[in-house]
Design a protein around this motif. Structure first.
Motif, PDB file in Angstrom:
ATOM      1  N   LEU A 291       0.855  -1.184   0.000  1.00 57.32           N
ATOM      2  CA  LEU A 291       0.000   0.000   0.000  1.00 57.32           C
ATOM      3  C   LEU A 291       0.892   1.235   0.000  1.00 57.32           C
ATOM      4  N   ARG A 292       0.487   2.209  -0.814  1.00 58.52           N
ATOM      5  CA  ARG A 292       1.280   3.444  -0.889  1.00 58.52           C
ATOM      6  C   ARG A 292       0.359   4.622  -1.163  1.00 58.52           C
ATOM      7  N   LYS A 293       0.685   5.763  -0.571  1.00 62.00           N
ATOM      8  CA  LYS A 293      -0.103   6.974  -0.768  1.00 62.00           C
ATOM      9  C   LYS A 293       0.137   7.534  -2.171  1.00 62.00           C
ATOM     10  N   ALA A 294      -0.968   7.923  -2.832  1.00 65.07           N
ATOM     11  CA  ALA A 294      -0.865   8.545  -4.160  1.00 65.07           C
ATOM     12  C   ALA A 294      -1.996   9.557  -4.295  1.00 65.07           C
ATOM     13  N   ASP A 295      -1.778  10.738  -3.729  1.00 66.60           N
ATOM     14  CA  ASP A 295      -2.780  11.800  -3.821  1.00 66.60           C
ATOM     15  C   ASP A 295      -2.633  12.609  -5.101  1.00 66.60           C
TER      16      ASP A 295
END
Length: 510
Positions: A291-295
């Motif tokens: 899981l990784r943040k991608a805003d």
């Protein structure tokens, strides 16, 4: 590989080349075709009280005259009904002269319950609706529920498109020759054919190869040679890394389905790229998947630079709008890897719909020489949003629509449905024939997108990756059967993948 599909025009050229090469002439091919049909009738309907053979004036009718002669020689009660007479000097006229059964006018056609009908009226070359006596014959056969054996293709079904031209026979069995035609696999033609028998009448593989066919039935021989088998010393990133874009907290499930499918199909690593407000929900449901943040697109670019992913899925549950377009174009702006791996973006669902007002922006990005491969996976409604003029052209078959769209987009187009067509910009296309009704369930397409990306990430060429994913997805659905929901599909893939891996290893050993 005998999974080439020939159009009616290509089939006519195969006949011509075969006759030119010898030793078979036109009547020789016709005799072989009629013998193949007669053998099917005798094998499958031995208790038939009577066989009615309906003959048209062309080569299809010529096959019918051969059928009638052989059946009568086999002590079958045969009645023949003809629509016109064969052209003088033609192969059909010669076949008619050799047939001892005297034809009656098709206008007088009548039959009885318990009899069999052989449809040798028009076959695959028909280009206009059935009418008059032929249409009435369809009505009689339908009313009496007669088992129909069709020669080449049920009369009334287009060999080019599979569409019913006005009226058509619904066959119990269809006997075709050398190779299948598009109308045998495209709906509704596939349903009208019943059980399909492919007969060898003397048109060799070398003759078919001369035609350089560009259309194929989507079966494992088309892509099994590219099916990925990891090396014994491969680590997870050598097996490919897939990034799947997730939406916010209320619509994260579709992305996780795609991610799980990518992992099940063999990708060594899968990361869900989630907005900040969806991280907690996704984290609660993910274990082996990262899981990784991608805003923002900057976050995506940072991920690409850090982890060197091989393929992406964008669209399932993601939402429609500017952010979707920005992410898609950002991925397509990434240069292809220099290590020979095939990078790709699978654009599905909301990803497709986001470009409905500006499709050319997407197509221009996909056509850049260094852009990753683009695979779009529209169902009928999404196809119309991206290719409205092509979708509305009633003169084009589903096969032609997919091929035209792929050329325009510079992409692989997976035009979904029970008769999914996979087409590429270079003109190749495949028609899938193992579609299962159990796949008509929410989330099924999200799983398909993940499987395509998983194969792309492992280095399969984009066309072969899409074809393999479509066939495997359908096969898994068929084997699971009633009760299937999308959550079942990733695990249902496993036995199919295992068999394919074993077959691929067997090919390598040979």
């Amino acid at each position: 590989m005998n999974n080439e599909i020939l159009s009616p025009a290509e089939m006519a050229e195969a006949d011509r080349l075969t006759i030119s090469a010898g030793p078979l002439d036109g009547i020789g091919l016709m005799r072989n075709a009629g013998a193949a049909v007669a053998a099917v009738v005798l094998a499958h309907f031995p208790a038939a009280r009577r066989v009615h053979v309906l003959c048209g004036p062309g080569n299809n009718g010529g096959d019918g005259y051969v059928v009638a002669r052989i059946l009568q020689d086999s002590a079958v009660d045969v009645l023949m009904w003809a629509s016109g007479s064969p052209k003088a000097g033609s192969d059909a006229a010669l076949a008619a002269s050799e047939c001892p059964v005297r034809p009656r006018p098709l206008s007088e056609f009548a039959a009885e319950t318990g009899s069999i009908l052989v449809d040798a009226l028009y076959g695959a070359g028909l280009s206009k609706p059935l009418s008059g006596d032929a249409a009435r014959a369809v009505e009689v056969a339908t009313e009496l529920n007669l088992p129909v054996v069709a020669v080449d293709l049920p009369s009334g079904v287009s060999g080019e498109s599979g569409q019913v031209l006005g009226h058509a026979f619904r066959a119990r069995m269809t006997v075709t020759f050398a190779r299948k035609k598009p109308g045998h696999l495209l709906l509704p033609g596939r349903e009208m054919c019943g059980k399909l028998v492919l007969a060898d009448i003397g048109i060799g593989d070398g003759i078919v190869a001369q035609l350089e066919p560009r259309t194929f039935e989507n079966t494992p021989p088309l892509w099994l040679g590219n099916f990925p088998i990891p090396a014994i010393n491969a680590h997870k990133y050598q097996r490919g890394h897939v990034g799947v874009f997730s939406a916010g907290p209320s619509t994260t499930g579709a992305a996780r389905l795609s991610a799980l499918a990518a992992a099940r199909s063999g990708a060594g690593a899968v990361t869900v790229l989630s907005p900040s407000n969806g991280l907690q929900v996704n984290a609660a449901h993910l274990t082996s998947i990262m899981l990784r943040k991608a805003d923002t697109i900057a976050d995506v670019q940072e991920f690409i630079g850090d982890r060197r992913p091989s393929a992406f899925v964008l669209g399932p549950g993601f939402g429609i709008g500017e952010k979707t377009r920005e992410f898609a174009l950002g991925v397509l702006a990434t240069r292809q890897r220099q290590d020979g791996r095939v990078d790709g973006l699978v654009l599905d669902a909301d990803g497709i719909t986001s470009f409905r007002d500006a499709p050319n922006v997407l197509f221009e990005a996909a056509r850049r020489p260094t852009a990753p491969a683009l695979v779009v996976t529209p169902h009928e409604g999404e196809f119309a949003r991206l290719f409205s003029d092509i979708a509305g052209d009633k003169n084009l078959s589903k096969l032609a629509k997919a091929r035209t769209a792929a050329e325009r987009a510079g992409a692989i187009v997976v035009y979904k449905g029970a008769d999914t067509v996979i087409a590429t910009a270079d003109g190749r296309a495949a028609i899938n024939g193992n579609g299962a009704p159990w796949l008509a369930t929410a989330g099924s397409g999200d799983v398909l997108s993940g499987v395509i990306a998983g194969f792309l990430a492992q280095g399969m060429p984009a066309f072969e990756a899409a074809c393999a994913a479509v066939w495997i997805h359908a096969e898994a659905g068929s084997r699971f059967g009633p009760g299937l929901i999308a959550e079942d599909l990733p695990l249902a893939l496993v036995p199919v993948l295992r068999e394919l891996a074993e077959n691929r290893n067997g090919m390598t050993a040979e």
